[in-house]
Design an enzyme around this catalytic site. Structure first.
Site, PDB file in Angstrom:
ATOM      1  N   HIS A  65       0.793  -1.235   0.000  1.00  0.00           N
ATOM      2  CA  HIS A  65       0.000   0.000   0.000  1.00  0.00           C
ATOM      3  C   HIS A  65       0.821   1.279   0.000  1.00  0.00           C
ATOM      4  O   HIS A  65       0.242   2.365   0.076  1.00  0.00           O
ATOM      5  CB  HIS A  65      -0.936   0.038   1.211  1.00  0.00           C
ATOM      6  CG  HIS A  65      -2.025  -0.974   1.173  1.00  0.00           C
ATOM      7  ND1 HIS A  65      -3.264  -0.725   0.644  1.00  0.00           N
ATOM      8  CD2 HIS A  65      -2.055  -2.253   1.586  1.00  0.00           C
ATOM      9  CE1 HIS A  65      -4.027  -1.805   0.748  1.00  0.00           C
ATOM     10  NE2 HIS A  65      -3.310  -2.754   1.316  1.00  0.00           N
TER      11      HIS A  65
ATOM     12  N   LYS B 159      -8.598  13.745   4.861  1.00  0.00           N
ATOM     13  CA  LYS B 159      -7.713  12.580   4.802  1.00  0.00           C
ATOM     14  C   LYS B 159      -6.762  12.702   5.982  1.00  0.00           C
ATOM     15  O   LYS B 159      -6.731  13.739   6.655  1.00  0.00           O
ATOM     16  CB  LYS B 159      -6.931  12.549   3.485  1.00  0.00           C
ATOM     17  CG  LYS B 159      -6.247  13.886   3.153  1.00  0.00           C
ATOM     18  CD  LYS B 159      -5.511  13.845   1.836  1.00  0.00           C
ATOM     19  CE  LYS B 159      -6.391  14.000   0.615  1.00  0.00           C
ATOM     20  NZ  LYS B 159      -6.487  12.797  -0.223  1.00  0.00           N
ATOM     21  N   ARG B 160      -5.976  11.648   6.269  1.00  0.00           N
ATOM     22  CA  ARG B 160      -5.002  11.772   7.334  1.00  0.00           C
ATOM     23  C   ARG B 160      -4.041  12.923   7.064  1.00  0.00           C
ATOM     24  O   ARG B 160      -3.799  13.293   5.904  1.00  0.00           O
ATOM     25  CB  ARG B 160      -4.220  10.450   7.490  1.00  0.00           C
ATOM     26  CG  ARG B 160      -5.039   9.353   8.145  1.00  0.00           C
ATOM     27  CD  ARG B 160      -5.511   9.747   9.534  1.00  0.00           C
ATOM     28  NE  ARG B 160      -4.403   9.768  10.461  1.00  0.00           N
ATOM     29  CZ  ARG B 160      -4.045   8.765  11.257  1.00  0.00           C
ATOM     30  NH1 ARG B 160      -4.753   7.635  11.251  1.00  0.00           N
ATOM     31  NH2 ARG B 160      -3.026   8.872  12.069  1.00  0.00           N
TER      32      ARG B 160
ATOM     33  N   LYS C 282       0.797  14.495   1.696  1.00  0.00           N
ATOM     34  CA  LYS C 282      -0.550  14.799   1.202  1.00  0.00           C
ATOM     35  C   LYS C 282      -0.727  16.306   0.978  1.00  0.00           C
ATOM     36  O   LYS C 282      -1.674  16.746   0.353  1.00  0.00           O
ATOM     37  CB  LYS C 282      -1.606  14.265   2.163  1.00  0.00           C
ATOM     38  CG  LYS C 282      -1.617  12.725   2.243  1.00  0.00           C
ATOM     39  CD  LYS C 282      -2.644  12.233   3.254  1.00  0.00           C
ATOM     40  CE  LYS C 282      -2.563  10.742   3.529  1.00  0.00           C
ATOM     41  NZ  LYS C 282      -3.166   9.910   2.458  1.00  0.00           N
TER      42      LYS C 282
ATOM     43  N   THR D 127      -8.430   6.750  -1.990  1.00  0.00           N
ATOM     44  CA  THR D 127      -9.763   6.196  -2.211  1.00  0.00           C
ATOM     45  C   THR D 127     -10.824   7.271  -1.961  1.00  0.00           C
ATOM     46  O   THR D 127     -11.921   7.203  -2.516  1.00  0.00           O
ATOM     47  CB  THR D 127     -10.036   4.981  -1.291  1.00  0.00           C
ATOM     48  OG1 THR D 127      -9.587   5.292   0.030  1.00  0.00           O
ATOM     49  CG2 THR D 127      -9.304   3.748  -1.808  1.00  0.00           C
TER      50      THR D 127
ATOM     51  N   LYS E 256     -14.581   8.461  -3.792  1.00  0.00           N
ATOM     52  CA  LYS E 256     -15.836   8.744  -3.089  1.00  0.00           C
ATOM     53  C   LYS E 256     -16.375  10.116  -3.495  1.00  0.00           C
ATOM     54  O   LYS E 256     -17.584  10.297  -3.705  1.00  0.00           O
ATOM     55  CB  LYS E 256     -15.626   8.672  -1.568  1.00  0.00           C
ATOM     56  CG  LYS E 256     -15.244   7.267  -1.094  1.00  0.00           C
ATOM     57  CD  LYS E 256     -14.677   7.224   0.331  1.00  0.00           C
ATOM     58  CE  LYS E 256     -13.982   5.888   0.578  1.00  0.00           C
ATOM     59  NZ  LYS E 256     -13.172   5.863   1.811  1.00  0.00           N
TER      60      LYS E 256
END
Ligand code: Z2T
Length: 801
Positions: free
Chosen positions: A346, A534-535, A540, A642, A646
């Protein structure tokens, strides 16, 4: 029980009174929730039993999905929906004056996961059951899931999460199927009939007690099982402080480690991993031996999937069972083992790669260590035969080297399939991160692009949009989500556009109400809802989003001719408690929110909202209300993502880098229907390899950048003193490892394009509808079909009518 409203009401009232010994009028919400939950469990019990019976009786291959995380969220609403009984319950409750939604929202999230990896496991379970595939989850029954987040004075505070406080109606404890797991001790060997035998002595044992939860397929008879293991003292405790033993034992299933893509290397974590793996394998083998005499054909009837390297001890554990308990020869045991096991990677982030120091591994798991050592020796010998004298290669590929066990190497060597989670990620694995392994095992490597269950993220989260799609193209898409593409013929239909706009408006109002209730801030429901949830992670790049908002703020303050289309910037993110930088970014977002929202002029044009305690149940309110999906990771760093899927499925447009599954979203919708910017993955990777980036040049040459970077420390944020020094340092003195400044200008441009596009509402609505039409590809049903055919080789089970 649920065949019509009146029958439902009767049995509900009867049960409520029987279980709680009070009249309905005296019952609490909790009584009502419990009663309904128990009714649902009873309702599915015969299908649960028949699914298990059929699996036992048939020779159908079973798949077991081993994962240290299952991020399920709430279960009542989804179970009612999948069973097709939500309407009956809704109407029955309405008669009784009960608000079903309120009852559903009283349920605690099952938050046994950090983020993407754990939520993926939950989506996969839903798809497996809904596709009638014989696939079961195995995990840990953490007493505390991921911490609850409070924001106090702009800082994250972590509180222990307590999902089991009021019990769990969905679980069934199976004490008769408990399994003993040995730790510590030593290995004795002896010769029996000329064969070496190993005995694990003086171990300290822990009991793994299974709690089974039903996984209910959508409008089908299949009910699979999620088995979560609870750690409890063994019947014969070791001869030492009994209370200490009890405490240490229960600690094994006490907490989920809150690290997302970061390896902690703590001994308790290794205990958790072996606890999960040994309990699961012993239980799988035990049930297999109930219908088969030997394990010689095990791999033909059982597939075991390891979700990242966390459960990779399944490889030596299966070897141990085959060698020590079944007395198989090494070669045969090995053949069965690697044909049984498959592995998903992952991430390529080096800080996430699990490496267990031998001084921890060896004493805790002495027999498992012996097997890993033997595996390593045989593997290195093979390498030596193929590449004689190439010491360098062998050192780089060994399973044990420099005093650590490399779990990813063990995973690749010990499995028949290694997959990445999006095309670009699988390519990076093959061509870069795992290049040497790909050279010797090219046939093992494959891609399985992630997916999400449309049943939770569309049918459950967004019933308004669900109905609109069904009114437009009928109902077949619900069981065949790729048929969502039929919506494409209708995207220019003015009526559909208007109706979609109305749905979006309604969902924005609902979210605006939630925001107002939770933060006291009233947001403009006609503004663009621009969301990054998100985290929290440097890669990110929540910071890039923040710097862009600061830039807009500066323009609005300095240039009275400058205007923007009103926007609401929404963030949600948990930071790992030990991740200093991530926590600073949370404080920064909150400081920016104060600054922007309290400015009389600027706050008319934009607002910044930090939503506390981002989790599955909150996400279900956020995705349907979003216009712009921020997916802005440094290219090459986000394996898939992911959340991006969504948002797309709920008609948001993506603002993203060419990273992870964003690339496949672009391939689906075309470049007119997504906003991309920034460095490409190979450009980023080449910078890392060859150098050539100096962030200070961007600071010195771009006034916009210099201004916002300076504002981190020059008093722009009142009362923060040197709070954001470390963030500025990361950008300038540490040369901006995630290329925030490098991508800034490109991001600003893309955001201007987006604003222009949004102002053309009619076209925007077409783009949003086109995104929805193409989102069927990202249903986890498609992903699970690919795993079933390409890796597991499993067949559906018959449906009972
Ligand atoms: C995680 O959520 C992910 C990767 C990890 O690597 C660990 C965790 Cl807890 C060890 C995420 C990826 O970051 C994300 O890109 C991906 O979409 C998700 O897993 C599911 O594959």
């Amino acid at each position: 029980m649920f065949s019509n409203k009146n029958e439902f009401k009767d049995s509900f009232l009867k049960r409520l009174e029987m279980s709680y010994g009070k009249k309905f009028a005296e019952s609490t919400k909790r009584d009502q929730y419990q009663t309904l939950g128990n009714m649902v469990r009873e309702h599915i019990s015969s299908n649960w039993i028949s699914t298990n019976e059929w699996n036992r009786a048939s020779n159908n291959k079973q798949v077991y999905y081993l994962s240290i995380e299952f991020l399920l969220g709430r279960l009542l609403g989804q179970n009612l929906l999948n069973l097709g009984i939500r309407e009956v319950v809704l109407e029955g409750f309405a008669d009784l004056g009960i608000d079903l939604e309120e009852i559903e929202e009283s349920e605690a999230d099952a938050g046994l996961g950090n983020g993407g990896l754990g939520r993926l496991a939950a989506c996969f379970l839903d798809s497996l059951a809904s596709l009638n595939l014989p696939g079961h989850g195995l995990g840990i029954r953490y007493k505390h899931g991921l911490f609850d987040q409070k924001i106090v004075d702009g800082y994250q505070v972590e509180l222990p999460e307590q999902w089991l406080r009021h019990g769990n109606v969905w679980e069934v404890r199976k004490p008769d199927q408990a399994i003993e797991i040995p730790f510590w001790g030593k290995i004795e060997h002896s010769h029996e009939d000329g064969k070496l035998e190993f005995r694990h002595v003086q171990s300290e044992n822990i009991m793994a007690v299974p709690y089974d939860m039903p996984v209910i397929g959508y409008e089908t008879s299949t009910v699979n099982t999620l088995r979560l293991w609870n750690a409890e003292p063994a019947p014969h405790p070791p001869h030492r402080d009994v209370l200490a033993y009890k405490r240490e034992t229960e600690a094994v299933s006490e907490f989920l480690y809150p690290d997302d893509t970061h390896d902690e290397g703590k001994i308790l974590r290794l205990k958790q991993q072996y606890f999960l793996v040994s309990a699961s394998l012993q239980s799988i083998v035990r049930s297999y031996l109930k219908k088969n005499d030997t394990l010689h054909e095990f791999h033909k009837h059982v597939a075991i999937h390891v979700n990242d390297t966390h459960p990779v001890l399944a490889i030596p554990e299966l070897m141990r069972i085959l060698l020590d308990e079944e007395h198989m020869e090494w070669e045969e045991a090995w053949n069965i083992t690697f044909n049984t096991i498959s592995y998903t990677n992952h991430t390529t982030l080096s800080e996430a790669l699990e490496k267990w120091p031998l001084h921890i591994f060896k004493p805790l798991l002495p027999r498992i260590y012996m097997i890993v050592e033997e595996l390593n020796e045989r593997f290195c010998k093979e390498l030596w035969n193929r590449f004689p004298g190439d010491w360098n290669r062998i050192e780089n590929m060994a399973i044990i080297a420099h005093g650590v066990v490399k779990m990813a190497h063990l995973a690749i060597v010990g499995s028949h399939s290694v997959n990445g989670v999006a095309k670009i990620h699988s390519d990076i694995l093959k061509n870069r991160e795992m290049k040497l392994f790909h050279q010797i095992y090219p046939q093992k490597f494959n891609n399985k692009t992630n997916g999400i269950t449309h049943r939770r993220w569309l049918l459950k989260a967004n019933p308004e949009l669900t109905n609109l799609i069904t009114e437009t193209i009928g109902t077949d898409w619900i069981t065949n989500p790729h048929l969502m593409i039929e919506l494409k013929r209708h995207i220019y239909n003015p009526l559909l556009k208007e109706e979609f706009a109305a749905v979006k408006r309604k969902r924005k109002e609902i979210l605006a109400d939630i925001i107002e209730k939770k933060t006291g801030i009233s947001v403009d429901k006609h503004s663009i809802f621009d969301v990054q949830v998100k985290r929290l992670h440097a890669y990110k790049r929540q910071l890039l989003n923040v710097l862009h908002i600061m830039y807009l703020y500066n323009r609005l303050k300095e240039d009275s001719n400058f205007t923007i289309y009103p926007r609401t910037f929404i963030f949600g993110a948990k930071a790992s408690p030990g991740y200093y930088y991530a926590k600073k970014i949370i404080k920064l977002i909150n400081s920016l929110a104060d600054k922007v929202n309290s400015d009389p002029k600027v706050s008319k044009m934009m607002k910044v909202i930090f939503m506390e305690n981002y989790r599955v149940s909150l996400a279900e309110h956020i995705f349907p209300a979003t216009d712009v999906s921020e997916q802005i990771s440094t290219a090459s760093k986000e394996a898939s993502g992911t959340g991006n899927m969504k948002f797309m499925m709920n008609g948001a447009l993506t603002m993203g880098t060419l990273d992870g599954a964003n690339i496949e979203i672009l391939e689906e919708v075309g470049k007119e229907n997504i906003f991309t910017f920034g460095l490409k993955a190979d450009e980023v990777l080449n910078y890392y390899e060859n150098g050539g980036y100096r962030s200070s040049e961007y600071y010195h040459h771009d006034l916009r950048i210099r201004q916002v970077v300076d504002q981190l420390t020059n008093g722009f944020f009142p009362d923060t003193e040197d709070e954001f020094e470390a963030i500025k340092d990361s950008l300038l003195y540490e040369n901006d490892q995630y290329f925030v400044l490098r991508d800034f200008a490109s991001y600003v441009d893309a955001q201007e394009q987006l604003e222009k596009a949004y102002k053309n509402q009619d076209k925007w609505l077409e783009k949003a509808l086109l995104n929805i039409a193409h989102s069927g590809y990202f249903s986890s049903d498609r992903t699970i079909h690919e795993y079933a055919d390409g890796i597991w080789d499993i067949q559906p089970i018959p449906v009972i009518h």
